[in-house]
Scaffold this active site. Sequence first.
Site, PDB file in Angstrom:
ATOM      1  N   CYS A 145       0.959  -1.126   0.054  1.00 36.52           N
ATOM      2  CA  CYS A 145      -0.079   0.078  -0.021  1.00 36.52           C
ATOM      3  C   CYS A 145       0.787   1.308  -0.063  1.00 36.52           C
ATOM      4  O   CYS A 145       0.456   2.445  -0.352  1.00 36.52           O
ATOM      5  CB  CYS A 145      -1.026  -0.127   1.288  1.00 36.52           C
ATOM      6  SG  CYS A 145      -0.098  -0.669   2.679  1.00 36.52           S
ATOM      7  N   HIS A 260      -2.651   6.658   3.949  1.00 35.25           N
ATOM      8  CA  HIS A 260      -1.096   6.689   4.518  1.00 35.25           C
ATOM      9  C   HIS A 260      -0.368   8.050   3.958  1.00 35.25           C
ATOM     10  O   HIS A 260      -0.855   8.432   2.749  1.00 35.25           O
ATOM     11  CB  HIS A 260      -0.617   5.577   3.797  1.00 35.25           C
ATOM     12  CG  HIS A 260      -0.755   4.446   4.279  1.00 35.25           C
ATOM     13  ND1 HIS A 260      -1.659   3.804   5.208  1.00 35.25           N
ATOM     14  CD2 HIS A 260      -0.237   2.962   4.015  1.00 35.25           C
ATOM     15  CE1 HIS A 260      -1.565   2.477   5.512  1.00 35.25           C
ATOM     16  NE2 HIS A 260      -0.943   2.076   4.602  1.00 35.25           N
TER      17      HIS A 260
END
Length: 355
Positions: A145, A260
């Site tokens: 990710c 993130h």
Amino acid sequence: MTAVTEAAASAARAASGPRIAIVGATGAVGTTMIELITERGLPYRELHLVASSRSAGRILTVADREYAVRAIEEFDFSSVDVAFFSAGTSVSQKWVPVATEAGALVIDNTIAFRMDPDTPLVVPQVNAHVLDHRPKSGVVSNPNCSTIPLVRLLRGIEDRWGIRNAVVSTYQAASGLGYSGVEELQESSRATLQDAGAEYEPHHFPPGLAFNVIPKIDRFLDSGFTLEEEKMLQESRKILELPHLDVTTTCVRVPVANCHSESVYVECQSPVDRAELVEVLAALPEVEVHDRETPTAFPTPAVVDSSDLVHVGRIRSTQNNPRAFWLWLVADNLRIGAALNAVQIAEELIDRGTL
Ligand code: A2P
């Protein structure tokens, strides 16, 4: 096109679309994948939702139609053309070979096959060309990710200036560990707010993520780096086809539910003009630059949640090295870092007739 012909065209597209299975359909990535398939109008002629036996029979609604979740043990993978796997590494290790043996093409979201030479590791905005042929292994891997948004920017920087090295710190959200990761963050935060001295037994995030940051994601390796940090190096090299790329990373879990962030320092082979850097980044596909002249001068997880763009800000040249600069990026890890990337891989495969 009139509404009638548009509906007929979309029905024809769906009828010729692949038969799809989503393994891990009840999880955080699986749920996001279902949302995206509907939002983006990915054509499919059949859809099958698969999870563990715990969820068998649960009804989920997709585009106004109800589907009963099937237990993986009962599912016949020969009934689908493509299977998305987002149920964890051990599930992929066990069941992806069963699915490929049955003839399904697998798009896998785990680490299980990413470094296999017969398995392409794909970020469509960077290396879609590797999807021209059906992979030998029958699997296309979705990268980590944090790697996905990073390589999307590094591609443009490498092409214009050449990268000498990059130093990255990640600020990774709890949703990287699925629904149960987010629940643990919420419960531990509530417990700490009620009683600062409360004992909370963390399962995913020892020593506890509430009001804390944890500089360890995944297990430690003998090198002192973590597996998450090693993944970012090796996967970036494979996707960018730069086997000697020098990227070094510190991966940190932060008490954020979703999205993130990454602080990125890049030293290039030649001097980098900041204005040109802003232009190069802004011209990359599905990237939004928040430059300091605009009111939202920098992106944050709370602001860009559920966005399908990589958001970039804090672009600044360093004072003592004209070849180096810093930037800050934020990307929705469930979408860009997982489900959206997988759906975009499927779109590329359909466009190329590989599916
Ligand atoms: P289930 O809901 O039946 O446990 P998350 O990433 O949010 O934790 O979700 C994980 C997903 O993977 C869920 O859909 C979960 O299904 C699925 N899953 C977990 N273990 C298995 C397993 N052994 N076999 C199949 N699916 C699994």
